[in-house]
Write a protein that holds these residues in place. Structure first.
Motif, PDB file in Angstrom:
ATOM      1  N   ILE A  43       0.762  -1.126   0.006  1.00 58.02           N
ATOM      2  CA  ILE A  43      -0.083   0.070  -0.015  1.00 58.02           C
ATOM      3  C   ILE A  43       0.992   1.236   0.022  1.00 58.02           C
ATOM      4  O   ILE A  43       1.723   1.276   0.709  1.00 58.02           O
ATOM      5  CB  ILE A  43      -1.021   0.039   1.155  1.00 58.02           C
ATOM      6  CG1 ILE A  43      -1.848  -1.387   1.346  1.00 58.02           C
ATOM      7  CG2 ILE A  43      -1.710   1.155   1.283  1.00 58.02           C
ATOM      8  CD1 ILE A  43      -2.579  -1.582   0.191  1.00 58.02           C
ATOM      9  N   SER A  44       0.489   2.034  -0.700  1.00 59.62           N
ATOM     10  CA  SER A  44       0.849   3.749  -0.933  1.00 59.62           C
ATOM     11  C   SER A  44       2.426   3.687  -1.405  1.00 59.62           C
ATOM     12  O   SER A  44       3.020   4.871  -1.576  1.00 59.62           O
ATOM     13  CB  SER A  44       1.241   4.029   0.553  1.00 59.62           C
ATOM     14  OG  SER A  44      -0.004   4.454   0.981  1.00 59.62           O
ATOM     15  N   THR A  45       3.210   2.790  -1.878  1.00 56.46           N
ATOM     16  CA  THR A  45       4.653   2.690  -2.191  1.00 56.46           C
ATOM     17  C   THR A  45       4.851   3.022  -3.766  1.00 56.46           C
ATOM     18  O   THR A  45       5.872   2.987  -3.913  1.00 56.46           O
ATOM     19  CB  THR A  45       5.356   1.390  -1.929  1.00 56.46           C
ATOM     20  OG1 THR A  45       4.892   0.288  -2.377  1.00 56.46           O
ATOM     21  CG2 THR A  45       5.363   1.373  -0.301  1.00 56.46           C
ATOM     22  N   VAL A  78       1.955  -9.335  -2.900  1.00 56.86           N
ATOM     23  CA  VAL A  78       2.120  -9.340  -4.217  1.00 56.86           C
ATOM     24  C   VAL A  78       2.751  -8.345  -5.017  1.00 56.86           C
ATOM     25  O   VAL A  78       2.367  -7.008  -4.770  1.00 56.86           O
ATOM     26  CB  VAL A  78       0.805  -9.724  -4.898  1.00 56.86           C
ATOM     27  CG1 VAL A  78       0.784  -9.807  -6.549  1.00 56.86           C
ATOM     28  CG2 VAL A  78       0.304 -11.020  -4.289  1.00 56.86           C
ATOM     29  N   ASP A  79       3.534  -8.490  -5.959  1.00 53.14           N
ATOM     30  CA  ASP A  79       3.906  -7.441  -6.883  1.00 53.14           C
ATOM     31  C   ASP A  79       3.981  -8.114  -8.419  1.00 53.14           C
ATOM     32  O   ASP A  79       4.400  -8.932  -8.587  1.00 53.14           O
ATOM     33  CB  ASP A  79       5.162  -6.578  -6.174  1.00 53.14           C
ATOM     34  CG  ASP A  79       5.460  -4.965  -6.667  1.00 53.14           C
ATOM     35  OD1 ASP A  79       4.637  -4.867  -7.607  1.00 53.14           O
ATOM     36  OD2 ASP A  79       6.186  -4.625  -6.414  1.00 53.14           O
ATOM     37  N   LEU A  80       4.426  -6.922  -9.464  1.00 56.39           N
ATOM     38  CA  LEU A  80       4.323  -7.238 -10.577  1.00 56.39           C
ATOM     39  C   LEU A  80       5.579  -7.826 -11.125  1.00 56.39           C
ATOM     40  O   LEU A  80       5.513  -8.670 -11.994  1.00 56.39           O
ATOM     41  CB  LEU A  80       4.159  -5.941 -11.518  1.00 56.39           C
ATOM     42  CG  LEU A  80       2.471  -5.554 -11.572  1.00 56.39           C
ATOM     43  CD1 LEU A  80       2.253  -4.128 -12.010  1.00 56.39           C
ATOM     44  CD2 LEU A  80       1.731  -6.773 -12.157  1.00 56.39           C
ATOM     45  N   GLY A 136     -10.338   3.171 -11.927  1.00 60.69           N
ATOM     46  CA  GLY A 136      -9.293   4.140 -12.608  1.00 60.69           C
ATOM     47  C   GLY A 136      -8.278   4.586 -11.966  1.00 60.69           C
ATOM     48  O   GLY A 136      -7.896   4.210 -10.980  1.00 60.69           O
ATOM     49  N   GLY A 137      -7.453   5.404 -12.551  1.00 64.54           N
ATOM     50  CA  GLY A 137      -6.385   6.112 -11.665  1.00 64.54           C
ATOM     51  C   GLY A 137      -5.126   5.369 -11.798  1.00 64.54           C
ATOM     52  O   GLY A 137      -4.071   5.837 -11.303  1.00 64.54           O
ATOM     53  N   GLY A 138      -4.931   4.396 -12.440  1.00 66.05           N
ATOM     54  CA  GLY A 138      -3.599   3.717 -12.615  1.00 66.05           C
ATOM     55  C   GLY A 138      -3.578   2.703 -11.349  1.00 66.05           C
ATOM     56  O   GLY A 138      -4.346   2.529 -10.552  1.00 66.05           O
TER      57      GLY A 138
END
Ligand code: AR6
Length: 231
Positions: A43-45, A78-80, A136-138
């Motif tokens: 969150i937030s990073t 999780v991350d991409l 939205g917003g990415g």
């Protein structure tokens, strides 16, 4: 080279899932892969530009606090990409603690395709939302709203029109949602974290005393929300 096996990579996790599925039939305990699982992004990073060292300290602290309170349930960060700085910091920090790697681990993948592409079944996913709870917003917010279809927006609006930084909102996902059908996700938990990006609303202007408190509260609300589903 990336630390102990317990905080290794997806291959190990998925192998374990398969093994669980195979032994599941004659095991008296529920297999690990059937355990309720929360997948959450950091969150937030990203868009909100929160410091990565501080954020990962908070993730570790809150995970440790909640693991004892959610029975056999699991938490997955999780991350991409495999190049994620967040995931490497968390793996490094987690390996220095006594955290059970069956109950908390990291995973590389798109949070909207964890089961179909990654073979990891997560019945609950968290969203790094904005305070208006708008699609939205990415980032992960755009990805989750898009993958879940309009059903998520409707179900979210039924519960709230906005969310304060540091809080979370549990939304049961309607069974018509593609995320429910394809990924077996039953709940989305929206979380709004602290914002350090001057281009976004409620920027904390580098006030990390307030920011760390809000991020801690955000993870506490998220894990509390997950615990309420699991119970
Ligand atoms: N799957 C897994 N992880 C992802 C995905 C994905 N599909 N997409 C991004 N991440 P961010 P924030 C990771 O920016 O910083 C939005 O516009 C990403 O690499 O999504 O809390 C909202 O509307 C990073 O580690 O969230 C808000 O206004 C993490 O998810 C604002 O951004 C969070 O990155 C929230 O910003």
């Amino acid at each position: 080279s990336e630390g102990p096996v317990s905080f290794s990579d997806n291959a190990v996790t998925v192998l374990n899932e398969k093994k669980d599925q195979m032994v599941g039939m004659n095991s008296n305990a529920a297999s690990l892969s059937d355990a309720p699982t929360l997948a959450f992004p950091s969150i937030s990073t990203s868009d909100f530009q929160f410091d990565h060292e501080k954020a990962t300290d908070i993730i570790i602290e809150k995970v440790e606090e909640f693991l004892g309170r959610i029975g056999n349930a699991r938490l997955v960060l999780v991350d991409l990409t495999h190049r994620s700085k967040i995931l490497s910091l968390v793996k490094e920090k987690a390996s220095k603690r006594n955290i059970d790697s069956n109950k908390f681990f990291t995973f590389v993948g798109d949070i909207t395709r964890l089961y179909s592409q990654g073979g990891l079944r997560c019945n609950v996913i968290a969203n790094a939302a904005n305070w208006r709870l708008k699609p939205g917003g990415g980032g992960v917010n755009a990805a989750i709203f898009s993958a879940a279809g309009p059903a998520l927006e409707v179900a979210t609006k039924e519960q709230a029109n906005s969310l304060l930084p540091g809080s979370a909102l549990v939304v049961p996902l309607p069974s018509i949602s593609p995320l429910f059908i394809q990924e077996e996700v039953t709940h989305v938990i929206h979380v709004v974290g602290p914002n350090m990006n001057p281009q976004r609303p409620n920027c904390l202007k580098n006030d990390y005393l307030t920011g760390c408190k809000i991020l801690s509260d955000a993870y506490a609300s998220l894990f509390e929300g997950f615990a309420s589903i699991v119970r």
